[in-house]
Design a protein around this motif. Structure first.
Motif, short mmCIF file in Angstrom:
data_model
loop_
_atom_site.label_atom_id
_atom_site.label_comp_id
_atom_site.label_asym_id
_atom_site.label_seq_id
_atom_site.Cartn_x
_atom_site.Cartn_y
_atom_site.Cartn_z
N VAL A 16 0.75 -1.37 0.62
CA VAL A 16 0.18 0.26 0.00
C VAL A 16 0.98 1.37 -0.09
O VAL A 16 2.40 1.20 0.15
CB VAL A 16 -0.65 -0.19 1.14
N PRO A 17 0.61 2.35 -0.18
CA PRO A 17 1.02 3.86 -0.36
C PRO A 17 1.79 3.85 0.92
O PRO A 17 0.76 3.59 1.66
CB PRO A 17 0.03 4.73 -0.80
N LEU A 18 2.69 4.64 0.89
CA LEU A 18 2.90 4.65 2.46
C LEU A 18 1.66 5.38 3.74
O LEU A 18 2.10 4.99 4.77
CB LEU A 18 4.35 5.60 2.14
N GLY A 19 1.02 5.84 2.49
CA GLY A 19 0.78 7.20 3.27
C GLY A 19 -0.92 6.70 4.19
O GLY A 19 -1.51 7.38 4.67
N GLU A 20 -1.19 5.36 3.56
CA GLU A 20 -2.30 4.44 3.57
C GLU A 20 -2.06 3.34 5.20
O GLU A 20 -3.14 3.41 5.87
CB GLU A 20 -3.17 3.93 2.62
N THR A 21 -1.40 4.04 5.44
CA THR A 21 -0.50 3.03 6.98
C THR A 21 -1.04 3.61 7.77
O THR A 21 -1.27 4.45 8.17
CB THR A 21 0.66 2.71 6.54
N VAL A 27 6.96 8.82 11.91
CA VAL A 27 7.75 7.87 11.31
C VAL A 27 7.23 8.01 9.85
O VAL A 27 7.98 7.99 8.96
CB VAL A 27 7.47 6.34 11.25
N LYS A 28 5.56 7.94 9.56
CA LYS A 28 5.98 8.29 7.97
C LYS A 28 6.38 9.26 7.70
O LYS A 28 6.81 9.73 6.42
CB LYS A 28 4.11 8.45 7.94
N LYS A 29 6.48 10.61 8.20
CA LYS A 29 6.75 11.51 7.91
C LYS A 29 8.56 11.78 7.92
O LYS A 29 8.65 12.20 7.13
CB LYS A 29 6.63 12.98 8.88
#
Length: 111
Positions: A16-21, A27-29
């Motif tokens: 999945v795209p990183l932003g959808e986790t 962590v995502k940022k």
């Protein structure tokens, strides 16, 4: 590692795209910022990841060490620089200087 090309649809059923986790926002940022600096536009939608992080879970505790996750994806961002930037050495050194100065290296796949 897989980065979608702009406009490309995700055809991978397990990524999945990183932003959808549901990973922690900080962590995502941090991961997104590194991929942006490595030349990936909008990494939150283009960088595909395995959302449950099975490979990072401790066998005993079933928990995730987010520092290990960040370190892994920063290493991946370096590979993006190597593949796409003929002058990667200077940029890679700039990107990684702060990270490696403070990072204590761990044994991978620890029990």
């Amino acid at each position: 590692m897989y980065i979608l090309k702009e406009g490309e649809e995700n055809s991978f059923h397990d990524l999945v795209p990183l932003g959808e986790t549901d990973w922690p926002e900080e962590v995502k940022k941090e991961i997104s910022d590194f991929f942006s600096q490595a030349g990936v536009s909008d990494p939150l939608t283009q960088k595909l990841v395995e959302p449950t992080l099975k490979g990072f879970k401790s066998k005993n505790k079933n928990s995730i060490d987010w520092d290990d996750v960040i370190a892994y994806f920063k290493y991946e961002a370096l590979s993006v620089l190597i593949m796409h930037d003929p002058k990667f050495k200077d940029r890679a050194e700039q990107l990684y200087r702060d990270f490696f100065e403070g990072q204590k290296f761990k044994v991978w796949n620890k029990e």
